[in-house]
Design a protein around this motif. Structure first.
Motif, PDB file in Angstrom:
ATOM      1  N   SER A  24     -68.258 -16.073  -7.352  1.00 22.18           N
ATOM      2  CA  SER A  24     -66.895 -16.043  -6.823  1.00 22.18           C
ATOM      3  C   SER A  24     -66.404 -14.606  -6.730  1.00 22.18           C
ATOM      4  N   ALA A  25     -66.642 -13.843  -7.796  1.00 24.23           N
ATOM      5  CA  ALA A  25     -66.153 -12.465  -7.831  1.00 24.23           C
ATOM      6  C   ALA A  25     -66.894 -11.584  -6.827  1.00 24.23           C
ATOM      7  N   ILE A  26     -68.214 -11.693  -6.817  1.00 28.08           N
ATOM      8  CA  ILE A  26     -69.000 -10.822  -5.941  1.00 28.08           C
ATOM      9  C   ILE A  26     -69.007 -11.387  -4.536  1.00 28.08           C
ATOM     10  N   LEU A  28     -67.461 -10.266  -0.263  1.00 29.83           N
ATOM     11  CA  LEU A  28     -67.063  -9.260   0.710  1.00 29.83           C
ATOM     12  C   LEU A  28     -66.108  -8.252   0.090  1.00 29.83           C
ATOM     13  N   GLY A  29     -65.412  -8.659  -0.969  1.00 34.00           N
ATOM     14  CA  GLY A  29     -64.518  -7.736  -1.654  1.00 34.00           C
ATOM     15  C   GLY A  29     -65.265  -6.506  -2.130  1.00 34.00           C
ATOM     16  N   ASN A  30     -66.476  -6.712  -2.639  1.00 34.83           N
ATOM     17  CA  ASN A  30     -67.250  -5.594  -3.148  1.00 34.83           C
ATOM     18  C   ASN A  30     -67.915  -4.802  -2.031  1.00 34.83           C
ATOM     19  N   PHE A 106     -58.195 -14.996   6.125  1.00 33.38           N
ATOM     20  CA  PHE A 106     -58.701 -13.742   6.710  1.00 33.38           C
ATOM     21  C   PHE A 106     -60.129 -13.435   6.248  1.00 33.38           C
ATOM     22  N   TYR A 107     -60.438 -13.921   5.049  1.00 31.97           N
ATOM     23  CA  TYR A 107     -61.777 -13.683   4.487  1.00 31.97           C
ATOM     24  C   TYR A 107     -62.848 -14.345   5.349  1.00 31.97           C
ATOM     25  N   SER A 108     -62.534 -15.548   5.842  1.00 29.48           N
ATOM     26  CA  SER A 108     -63.566 -16.254   6.594  1.00 29.48           C
ATOM     27  C   SER A 108     -63.818 -15.596   7.955  1.00 29.48           C
ATOM     28  N   PHE A 228     -57.900  -6.794  -8.721  1.00 30.20           N
ATOM     29  CA  PHE A 228     -57.644  -8.234  -8.809  1.00 30.20           C
ATOM     30  C   PHE A 228     -58.459  -9.007  -7.787  1.00 30.20           C
ATOM     31  N   PHE A 229     -58.462  -8.498  -6.576  1.00 29.32           N
ATOM     32  CA  PHE A 229     -59.172  -9.195  -5.503  1.00 29.32           C
ATOM     33  C   PHE A 229     -60.651  -9.319  -5.833  1.00 29.32           C
ATOM     34  N   SER A 230     -61.225  -8.195  -6.268  1.00 32.74           N
ATOM     35  CA  SER A 230     -62.660  -8.168  -6.509  1.00 32.74           C
ATOM     36  C   SER A 230     -63.068  -9.111  -7.638  1.00 32.74           C
ATOM     37  N   LEU A 231     -62.201  -9.228  -8.657  1.00 31.36           N
ATOM     38  CA  LEU A 231     -62.544 -10.108  -9.779  1.00 31.36           C
ATOM     39  C   LEU A 231     -62.046 -11.543  -9.566  1.00 31.36           C
ATOM     40  N   SER A 232     -61.494 -11.827  -8.387  1.00 30.53           N
ATOM     41  CA  SER A 232     -60.949 -13.165  -8.101  1.00 30.53           C
ATOM     42  C   SER A 232     -59.837 -13.552  -9.084  1.00 30.53           C
ATOM     43  N   LEU A 233     -58.995 -12.583  -9.426  1.00 34.01           N
ATOM     44  CA  LEU A 233     -57.939 -12.852 -10.404  1.00 34.01           C
ATOM     45  C   LEU A 233     -56.583 -12.988  -9.743  1.00 34.01           C
ATOM     46  N   VAL A 325     -66.133 -20.525  -1.160  1.00 36.21           N
ATOM     47  CA  VAL A 325     -66.188 -21.805  -1.855  1.00 36.21           C
ATOM     48  C   VAL A 325     -65.196 -21.821  -3.011  1.00 36.21           C
ATOM     49  N   SER A 326     -65.120 -20.707  -3.752  1.00 32.71           N
ATOM     50  CA  SER A 326     -64.201 -20.688  -4.898  1.00 32.71           C
ATOM     51  C   SER A 326     -62.753 -20.711  -4.426  1.00 32.71           C
ATOM     52  N   LEU A 327     -62.497 -20.102  -3.278  1.00 29.05           N
ATOM     53  CA  LEU A 327     -61.127 -20.110  -2.751  1.00 29.05           C
ATOM     54  C   LEU A 327     -60.725 -21.513  -2.316  1.00 29.05           C
TER      55      LEU A 327
HETATM   56  N1  TRP Z   1     -63.541 -11.825  -5.336  1.00 30.00           N
HETATM   57  C1  TRP Z   1     -64.061 -12.167  -4.063  1.00 30.00           C
HETATM   58  C2  TRP Z   1     -64.659 -10.948  -3.432  1.00 30.00           C
HETATM   59  O1  TRP Z   1     -64.623  -9.886  -4.005  1.00 30.00           O
HETATM   60  C3  TRP Z   1     -63.040 -12.814  -3.166  1.00 30.00           C
HETATM   61  C4  TRP Z   1     -62.413 -13.964  -3.844  1.00 30.00           C
HETATM   62  C5  TRP Z   1     -62.951 -15.145  -4.108  1.00 30.00           C
HETATM   63  C6  TRP Z   1     -61.128 -14.003  -4.408  1.00 30.00           C
HETATM   64  N2  TRP Z   1     -62.101 -15.927  -4.794  1.00 30.00           N
HETATM   65  C7  TRP Z   1     -60.988 -15.262  -5.010  1.00 30.00           C
HETATM   66  C8  TRP Z   1     -60.136 -13.095  -4.483  1.00 30.00           C
HETATM   67  C9  TRP Z   1     -59.827 -15.576  -5.662  1.00 30.00           C
HETATM   68  C10 TRP Z   1     -58.965 -13.425  -5.149  1.00 30.00           C
HETATM   69  C11 TRP Z   1     -58.825 -14.637  -5.744  1.00 30.00           C
HETATM   70  O2  TRP Z   1     -65.179 -11.001  -2.369  1.00 30.00           O
END
Ligand code: TRP
Length: 456
Positions: A24-26, A28-30, A106-108, A228-233, A325-327
């Motif tokens: 989930s964390a890793i 497109l954010g990274n 926007f991520y998709s 926050f975005f990168s860690l899905s927080l 998927v996590s979103l």
């Molecule tokens: N963390 C993901 C990334 O770096 C994107 C992501 C997935 C996300 N689930 C999330 C960001 C929940 C914020 C909250 O690509």
């Protein structure tokens, strides 16, 4: 009666959980967002702030979210309701669900681009020499053709729906387990290639040299938002994941491991993009297209580059998929748990609605002029700013306040220690969650508001 853990579905093992949460964390954010936001916001200054935020705020908050999720065994809304009955906290969970929906839209679109690049490598588009300029033109041709970018976005959304429909351990865990390590190895390989490109030194200096004058309030907000975005927080994704975690698992180790891998991958992406940028003569401030423009020039400089390119885009698409998927799972699990929807129905409904919201983003890279210039930044960048930078940071403050002051640090610690974890750093964590993190985030947000309205 069916025991709770079987009914909800659990991760098979700690390893499976760490990989799925890291999945989930890793994403497109990274690999996509970190390099372009860093390049636009002062390079090394941004990177240093980002690292400080990951360590000082991200790690404590990920532990807090996981503990809320596991204690309540619920989606974000249900979690707040279970731990603070009769309060307005569940509404905060609702904002999290909405934020997940907004980010997914926007991520998709960007995830769709990775599919486009799979097709490009299959067609051999990058064979036989490509300059930075040609690569930029190829990207524009894809992202500015309305039907292409909408189709790619739609295909990606469909893939996300298909995985989420299957439920947690069957879909997410299996994919993450196999593929994340492969992506990691490939990134290391590309980083080695990138740092041996001519002119690499200059790029690396831009990434790592810290210049104090470059820190502005915008750089600080961006670094915080990206952490926050990168860690899905900040929106309850980790609450949802924590709810699927078994009581015997060590939350602090799991959280820190996820944060460690996530940061490592972002830095690796930087080490790939920054040197190559200079070598290919690409403008560091090219915004969202940056990674897509730079990478083909690296593949081009490798023997069998097209094959590497293909492997890379396939893995990147999968990394993006474990994130989308996590979103979607956050949104779906809310409607299943709180509204009694069937998984199948919830998944198709909200995946479909999200695709509708994704269309204006897809069209805002030049395909439709007024969307591309929407409010001076373009529709996609606007959604990114609202949901990734602000909404997640606000969510971060609230989760700290909730765990620190409402639910309470002591019940949280009890939950964390259920696995037998001693958690020797508990006193530090207590201060961070109760005081330091919420205050630091609130100050950053306060300054931004202030500079928006009264500053330069
Ligand atoms: N963390 C993901 C990334 O770096 C994107 C992501 C997935 C996300 N689930 C999330 C960001 C929940 C914020 C909250 O690509």
């Amino acid at each position: 009666m069916i025991p709770e853990n079987i009914k909800r579905g659990n991760f098979g093992s700690r390893f499976g959980f760490v990989l799925a949460a890291a999945g989930s964390a890793i994403g497109l954010g990274n690999i996509w967002r970190f390099p372009y936001v860093a390049a636009e916001n002062g390079g090394g200054a941004f990177v240093l702030l980002y690292l400080v935020f990951i360590l000082g705020i991200g790690v404590p908050v990920i532990i807090a979210e996981l503990s809320v999720g596991r204690a309540s065994q619920k989606n974000p809304v249900g979690a707040f309701r279970a731990l603070a009955p009769g309060s307005w906290w569940p509404a905060i969970g609702g904002i999290g669900v909405l934020t997940g929906f907004g980010i997914l839209s926007f991520y998709s679109v960007v995830a769709g681009w990775t599919l486009g690049y799979i097709v490009k490598t299959l067609k051999g588009d990058f064979l036989g020499g490509i300059t930075g300029e040609e690569s930029g033109a190829a990207f524009d041709a894809m992202s500015q053709t309305a039907w292409v970018t909408i189709l790619l976005t739609a295909i990606f959304m469909l893939l996300t729906i298909l995985v989420v429909r299957g439920g947690v351990s069957k879909g997410i865990e299996r994919a993450a387990k196999i593929l994340m390590p492969v992506l990691f190895v490939l990134l290391v390989f590309l980083a080695v290639r990138a740092v041996t490109l001519p002119g690499a030194g200059e790029g690396l200096r831009h990434l790592f040299s810290f210049e104090y004058e470059k820190i502005t309030i915008q750089v600080v907000v961006k670094a915080l938002g990206q952490a926050f975005f990168s860690l899905s927080l900040g929106m309850g994704a980790m609450i949802t994941y924590g709810s699927y975690l078994q009581r015997k698992e060590n939350l602090t180790v799991a959280g820190a491991t996820v944060a460690g891998f996530d940061t490592l991958i972002a830095l690796l992406a930087g080490v790939i993009i920054f040197p190559a940028l200079a070598a290919a003569g690409v403008d560091p401030e090219s915004g969202p297209p940056l990674v897509f423009v730079v990478l083909p020039t690296i593949f081009d400089s490798l023997p069998m580059g097209n094959l590497f390119g293909l492997a890379f885009y396939v893995l990147l698409a999968i990394a993006a998929l474990t994130s989308t998927v996590s979103l979607l799972e956050v949104v779906v699990s809310y409607f299943i748990d709180e509204r009694g929807w069937r998984r199948e129905v919830a998944t198709w409904t909200f995946g479909g609605l999200c695709l509708l919201l994704a269309i204006p983003s897809a069209l805002s890279q030049g395909a439709v002029p007024w969307l591309s210039e929407f409010m001076g930044m373009g529709f996609q960048t606007l959604l990114e700013t609202i949901f990734a930078d602000y909404s997640l940071s606000v969510g971060g403050v609230l989760i700290c306040v909730f765990v620190g002051w409402r639910w309470g640090i002591d019940p949280a610690l009890e939950e964390i220690r259920r696995s037998g974890d001693r958690f020797a750093l508990a006193p530090l964590w207590r201060i961070l969650i109760m005081v330091v993190c919420p205050l630091a985030i609130a100050i950053v947000l306060g300054f931004t508001l202030w500079s928006q309205f009264w500053g330069a």
